[in-house]
Design a protein around this motif. Structure first.
Motif, short mmCIF file in Angstrom:
data_model
loop_
_atom_site.label_atom_id
_atom_site.label_comp_id
_atom_site.label_asym_id
_atom_site.label_seq_id
_atom_site.Cartn_x
_atom_site.Cartn_y
_atom_site.Cartn_z
N ARG A 75 37.82 -28.49 177.19
CA ARG A 75 36.78 -27.70 176.53
C ARG A 75 37.33 -26.31 176.22
N PHE A 76 36.87 -25.73 175.13
CA PHE A 76 37.40 -24.43 174.70
C PHE A 76 36.28 -23.43 174.52
N GLU A 77 36.53 -22.21 175.00
CA GLU A 77 35.58 -21.10 174.77
C GLU A 77 36.38 -19.87 174.42
N TYR A 78 35.74 -19.00 173.61
CA TYR A 78 36.37 -17.70 173.37
C TYR A 78 36.00 -16.80 174.52
N GLY A 79 36.95 -16.06 175.01
CA GLY A 79 36.64 -15.16 176.13
C GLY A 79 37.93 -14.53 176.62
N ARG A 80 37.83 -13.30 177.06
CA ARG A 80 39.02 -12.60 177.58
C ARG A 80 38.72 -12.17 179.00
N VAL A 81 39.56 -12.60 179.92
CA VAL A 81 39.32 -12.27 181.33
C VAL A 81 39.73 -10.83 181.58
N VAL A 82 38.82 -10.05 182.18
CA VAL A 82 39.12 -8.63 182.44
C VAL A 82 39.17 -8.32 183.93
N GLU A 83 38.71 -9.27 184.75
CA GLU A 83 38.78 -9.05 186.20
C GLU A 83 38.76 -10.41 186.90
N CYS A 84 39.20 -10.43 188.13
CA CYS A 84 39.16 -11.70 188.87
C CYS A 84 39.21 -11.41 190.36
N ASP A 85 38.76 -12.39 191.14
CA ASP A 85 38.91 -12.31 192.59
C ASP A 85 39.61 -13.59 193.02
N LEU A 86 40.88 -13.46 193.36
CA LEU A 86 41.69 -14.63 193.70
C LEU A 86 41.84 -14.76 195.21
N SER A 87 41.10 -13.94 195.95
CA SER A 87 41.27 -13.93 197.41
C SER A 87 40.29 -14.87 198.11
N GLN A 88 39.26 -15.34 197.38
CA GLN A 88 38.24 -16.19 198.02
C GLN A 88 38.06 -17.48 197.25
N ARG A 89 37.58 -18.52 197.92
CA ARG A 89 37.25 -19.80 197.28
C ARG A 89 35.76 -19.85 197.02
N SER A 102 39.69 -3.25 174.21
CA SER A 102 39.84 -1.95 174.86
C SER A 102 40.02 -2.13 176.36
N ASP A 103 40.66 -1.13 176.98
CA ASP A 103 40.87 -1.20 178.43
C ASP A 103 39.55 -1.11 179.18
N GLU A 104 38.50 -0.60 178.51
CA GLU A 104 37.20 -0.40 179.18
C GLU A 104 36.28 -1.63 179.06
N ALA A 105 36.76 -2.69 178.38
CA ALA A 105 35.90 -3.87 178.17
C ALA A 105 35.33 -4.37 179.51
N LYS A 106 34.02 -4.62 179.50
CA LYS A 106 33.34 -5.03 180.75
C LYS A 106 33.10 -6.54 180.74
N ALA A 107 33.12 -7.15 181.94
CA ALA A 107 32.84 -8.58 182.04
C ALA A 107 31.38 -8.83 181.69
N GLN A 108 31.14 -9.86 180.85
CA GLN A 108 29.76 -10.20 180.48
C GLN A 108 29.27 -11.40 181.27
N LYS A 109 30.22 -12.17 181.82
CA LYS A 109 29.80 -13.28 182.70
C LYS A 109 30.91 -13.55 183.72
N GLN A 110 30.50 -14.18 184.84
CA GLN A 110 31.44 -14.54 185.89
C GLN A 110 31.53 -16.07 185.93
N LEU A 111 32.74 -16.58 186.05
CA LEU A 111 32.94 -18.03 186.17
C LEU A 111 33.63 -18.33 187.49
N GLU A 112 33.31 -19.50 188.05
CA GLU A 112 33.94 -19.91 189.31
C GLU A 112 34.81 -21.13 189.06
N THR A 113 35.92 -21.17 189.75
CA THR A 113 36.83 -22.30 189.57
C THR A 113 37.62 -22.57 190.83
N GLN A 114 38.00 -23.84 190.99
CA GLN A 114 38.82 -24.19 192.16
C GLN A 114 40.28 -23.86 191.92
#
Ligand code: NAP
Length: 320
Positions: A75-89, A102-114
């Motif tokens: 599946r494909f979506e347009y989206g640019r990741v600007v932050e992540c938390d790789l320390s937790q499951r 821009s460097d100031e771009a804010k996240a509009q949604k959060q996604l979870e993945t294994q």
């Protein structure tokens, strides 16, 4: 509900990872990033991807890869990741509008993945001159193939900075439109492959300015010239120009990681060779974002395959 696999980037690395993950029934979600298709979409003919005797247009090649991955359920979506938390499951990633670069771009949604496969590639480098920044898109460009055909560059004298394969490719491409192309290289020998270097050196419209660095890009409203310094003699001279192109390499796109993965001294993601495993469990990297050396479409595709197989094995180990 967490995804099984999210893939960041849609160049040959991400799309190959998508194909393999999809064929393993992992229903990967690909976030295409700000430049869908990656760097191949800014090139013309790809002559060194195996299987295409006469070469293939870069955009056609990635479009075919995308369709092939879709056929198996990617599946494909347009989206640019600007932050992540790789320390937790599960891992979480924050996605912004792909076209807000821009460097100031804010996240509009959060996604979870294994698992997360990072194939975010690399972006064009600039010299860092104030004049270069001011005249960006007013005759300054870091992509000849994207911009070279614009009317402002027709029958103009143009310059390409750099001595690698990209600089050669861009200089050769620009000869289609320009009256003359200067290639400005800081050393006395090209870094490019022999075949590309010889095409450049034989071309009647191209003149290589050896041992030369750019002191300034000249012009108020648009590019009118460049100030070049000969590093051997120290002499500077102004050269009239209608366009100024950068081809001095790329930097890996890792800003969004904000220190969460081990990077090498140049900022490339470190992987546990020959695997695609990174320093965070369940996170894999492929393509130019982890490859400071080969940087080819075919090596990116190969590493995308490795990343998907490693992600699949990791998911199986979780199920055990
Ligand atoms: P590259 O091989 O890293 O070359 C970058 C060039 O820019 C070098 O000549 C370097 O000079 C110069 N440079 C870097 N920083 C500079 C600065 N601040 N000021 C002035 N000059 C600077 O990058 P690339 O040409 O983009 O190629 C990347 C990879 O893609 C390579 O592996 C290449 O073979 C591959 N590629 C292949 C093709 C093809 O096969 N058709 C086409 C494009 C790219 P020095 O030489 O002095 O370091």
């Amino acid at each position: 509900m967490a995804e099984k696999v999210i893939i960041l980037g849609s160049g040959p690395a991400g799309l190959t990872a998508a194909l393999y993950a999809a064929r393993a029934d992992l229903e990967p979600l690909v976030l295409e990033g700000g430049q869908p298709g990656g760097q191949l979409t800014t090139t013309t003919e790809v002559e060194n991807y195996p299987g295409f005797v006469e070469g293939i247009d870069g955009t056609k090649l990635v479009d075919a890869m995308r369709e092939q991955a879709k056929r198996f359920g990617a599946r494909f979506e347009y989206g640019r990741v600007v932050e992540c938390d790789l320390s937790q499951r599960p891992l979480t990633i924050g996605v912004a509008d792909p076209f807000d670069t821009s460097d100031e771009a804010k996240a509009q949604k959060q996604l979870e993945t294994q698992t997360l496969i990072i194939g975010t590639g690399a972006s064009a480098r600039y010299l860092g001159l104030a004049s270069e920044r001011r005249l960006l898109n007013k005759g300054v460009s870091a992509c000849a193939v994207c911009d070279g055909a614009l009317p402002i560059f027709r029958n103009a004298t143009l310059a390409v900075v750099g001595g690698g394969d990209s600089a050669c490719e861009e200089a050769l491409y620009l000869t289609k439109f320009a009256s003359k192309v200067y290639m400005v290289h800081r050393r006395d020998q090209l870094r490019a492959s022999t075949i590309m270097a010889s095409r450049v050196e034989k071309h009647e419209k191209i003149e290589v300015l050896w041992n030369s660095v750019i002191e300034d890009v000249l012009g108020d409203e648009k590019v009118e010239g460049m100030r070049v310094k000969d590093v051997k003699t120290g002499a500077t001279r102004d050269v009239e120009l209608g366009g100024f192109f950068l081809a001095i390499g790329h930097d890996p796109n890792t800003k969004f990681l904000k220190g969460q993965l081990k990077l090498d001294a140049q900022g490339f993601i470190e992987v546990e060779h020959p695997s695609a495993r990174t320093s965070a469990a369940g996170v894999f990297a492929c393509g130019d974002v982890m490859d400071p050396h080969y940087k080819q479409a075919i090596t990116a595709a190969g590493s995308g395959c490795r990343a998907a197989l490693d992600a699949e094995a990791y998911l199986e180990s979780l199920a055990d």
